[in-house]
Design a protein around this motif. Structure first.
Motif, mmCIF file in Angstrom:
data_model
loop_
_atom_site.group_PDB
_atom_site.id
_atom_site.type_symbol
_atom_site.label_atom_id
_atom_site.label_comp_id
_atom_site.label_asym_id
_atom_site.label_seq_id
_atom_site.Cartn_x
_atom_site.Cartn_y
_atom_site.Cartn_z
ATOM 1 N N LEU A 239 -51.025 -61.568 40.666
ATOM 2 C CA LEU A 239 -50.641 -61.684 42.077
ATOM 3 C C LEU A 239 -51.051 -63.030 42.665
ATOM 4 N N VAL A 240 -52.209 -63.510 42.283
ATOM 5 C CA VAL A 240 -52.662 -64.816 42.763
ATOM 6 C C VAL A 240 -51.737 -65.916 42.228
ATOM 7 N N HIS A 241 -51.400 -65.833 40.946
ATOM 8 C CA HIS A 241 -50.509 -66.835 40.353
ATOM 9 C C HIS A 241 -49.124 -66.770 40.994
ATOM 10 N N TRP A 242 -48.622 -65.582 41.228
ATOM 11 C CA TRP A 242 -47.318 -65.400 41.866
ATOM 12 C C TRP A 242 -47.322 -65.994 43.277
ATOM 13 N N ALA A 243 -48.380 -65.763 44.037
ATOM 14 C CA ALA A 243 -48.494 -66.326 45.385
ATOM 15 C C ALA A 243 -48.576 -67.849 45.341
ATOM 16 N N ILE A 244 -49.265 -68.383 44.352
ATOM 17 C CA ILE A 244 -49.371 -69.840 44.217
ATOM 18 C C ILE A 244 -48.008 -70.444 43.906
ATOM 19 N N VAL A 245 -47.256 -69.827 42.997
ATOM 20 C CA VAL A 245 -45.922 -70.339 42.662
ATOM 21 C C VAL A 245 -44.989 -70.208 43.863
ATOM 22 N N ALA A 246 -45.085 -69.100 44.609
ATOM 23 C CA ALA A 246 -44.254 -68.922 45.800
ATOM 24 C C ALA A 246 -44.575 -69.984 46.853
ATOM 25 N N ALA A 247 -45.855 -70.258 47.053
ATOM 26 C CA ALA A 247 -46.240 -71.294 48.020
ATOM 27 C C ALA A 247 -45.763 -72.673 47.557
ATOM 28 N N SER A 248 -45.858 -72.940 46.273
ATOM 29 C CA SER A 248 -45.391 -74.217 45.724
ATOM 30 C C SER A 248 -43.886 -74.357 45.876
ATOM 31 N N LEU A 249 -43.172 -73.275 45.664
ATOM 32 C CA LEU A 249 -41.719 -73.281 45.826
ATOM 33 C C LEU A 249 -41.339 -73.500 47.284
ATOM 34 N N TRP A 250 -42.106 -72.924 48.202
ATOM 35 C CA TRP A 250 -41.851 -73.136 49.628
ATOM 36 C C TRP A 250 -42.063 -74.614 49.993
ATOM 37 N N VAL A 251 -43.113 -75.217 49.445
ATOM 38 C CA VAL A 251 -43.372 -76.638 49.699
ATOM 39 C C VAL A 251 -42.214 -77.487 49.165
ATOM 40 N N ALA A 252 -41.730 -77.154 47.975
ATOM 41 C CA ALA A 252 -40.611 -77.900 47.402
ATOM 42 C C ALA A 252 -39.357 -77.743 48.253
ATOM 43 N N ALA A 253 -39.106 -76.529 48.738
ATOM 44 C CA ALA A 253 -37.928 -76.307 49.589
ATOM 45 C C ALA A 253 -38.062 -77.049 50.914
ATOM 46 N N TYR A 254 -39.278 -77.207 51.390
ATOM 47 C CA TYR A 254 -39.518 -77.904 52.648
ATOM 48 C C TYR A 254 -39.376 -79.419 52.492
ATOM 49 N N LEU A 255 -39.849 -79.961 51.368
ATOM 50 C CA LEU A 255 -39.897 -81.413 51.206
ATOM 51 C C LEU A 255 -38.668 -82.021 50.526
ATOM 52 N N ILE A 256 -38.011 -81.274 49.671
ATOM 53 C CA ILE A 256 -36.873 -81.826 48.926
ATOM 54 C C ILE A 256 -35.582 -81.306 49.548
ATOM 55 N N PRO A 257 -34.738 -82.204 50.043
ATOM 56 C CA PRO A 257 -33.523 -81.774 50.738
ATOM 57 C C PRO A 257 -32.555 -80.961 49.879
ATOM 58 N N GLY A 258 -32.544 -81.141 48.568
ATOM 59 C CA GLY A 258 -31.609 -80.437 47.710
ATOM 60 C C GLY A 258 -32.063 -79.060 47.258
ATOM 61 N N VAL A 259 -33.273 -78.648 47.624
ATOM 62 C CA VAL A 259 -33.792 -77.334 47.255
ATOM 63 C C VAL A 259 -33.798 -76.470 48.508
ATOM 64 N N SER B 120 -34.495 -66.989 52.292
ATOM 65 C CA SER B 120 -35.337 -66.017 52.987
ATOM 66 C C SER B 120 -36.656 -65.848 52.235
ATOM 67 N N VAL B 121 -37.554 -65.106 52.856
ATOM 68 C CA VAL B 121 -38.848 -64.855 52.222
ATOM 69 C C VAL B 121 -38.661 -63.998 50.978
ATOM 70 N N SER B 122 -37.771 -63.024 51.043
ATOM 71 C CA SER B 122 -37.544 -62.195 49.857
ATOM 72 C C SER B 122 -36.943 -63.025 48.723
ATOM 73 N N ALA B 123 -36.031 -63.936 49.043
ATOM 74 C CA ALA B 123 -35.478 -64.827 48.015
ATOM 75 C C ALA B 123 -36.576 -65.718 47.445
ATOM 76 N N LEU B 124 -37.504 -66.156 48.283
ATOM 77 C CA LEU B 124 -38.623 -66.982 47.834
ATOM 78 C C LEU B 124 -39.499 -66.220 46.843
ATOM 79 N N LEU B 125 -39.821 -64.969 47.166
ATOM 80 C CA LEU B 125 -40.677 -64.168 46.292
ATOM 81 C C LEU B 125 -39.985 -63.833 44.973
ATOM 82 N N ILE B 126 -38.706 -63.506 45.044
ATOM 83 C CA ILE B 126 -37.957 -63.214 43.820
ATOM 84 C C ILE B 126 -37.793 -64.485 42.991
#
Length: 114
Positions: free
Chosen positions: A4-24, A28-34
């Protein structure tokens, strides 16, 4: 608990990538978790096979082709999850690189030490 900790870390990292990189883009939050779960599965199952298959060209390019392998794995995860979209292959490579860097930093800070 470690999963669960690793999953949360990857989800947070993916959110950062979606925020910073225009092409990503993550819809939604459910799409982020999946997407975080799918990215973990692709990295565990598909990326090792790709790494072995592309080992000669990776050695020839002194390891730089491994960025392409990571981008392919990232794009594959995006193609499997509705709501997680990549604009192009360059965005996939940058997204994979940023997710890797951010998850490494977050893992070093947040993961329990043994």
């Amino acid at each position: 608990m470690s999963f669960l900790v690793h999953w949360a870390i990857v989800a947070a990292s993916l959110w950062v990538a979606a925020y910073l990189i225009p092409g990503v883009h993550v819809g939604s939050v459910s799409a982020l978790l999946i997407a975080a779960l799918m990215l973990g599965l692709v990295n565990a199952l598909v990326r090792p096979i790709l790494t072995i298959l592309t080992l000669p060209i990776t050695i020839l390019t002194l390891g730089l082709f491994y960025l392409v392998v990571n981008g392919v794995a990232f794009a594959l995860a995006a193609s499997l999850v509705p709501g997680f979209e990549i604009a192009g292959f360059g965005s996939a490579i940058l997204g994979a690189l940023l997710v890797s860097l951010v998850s490494s930093v977050l893992g070093a800070v947040l993961a329990p030490r043994r």
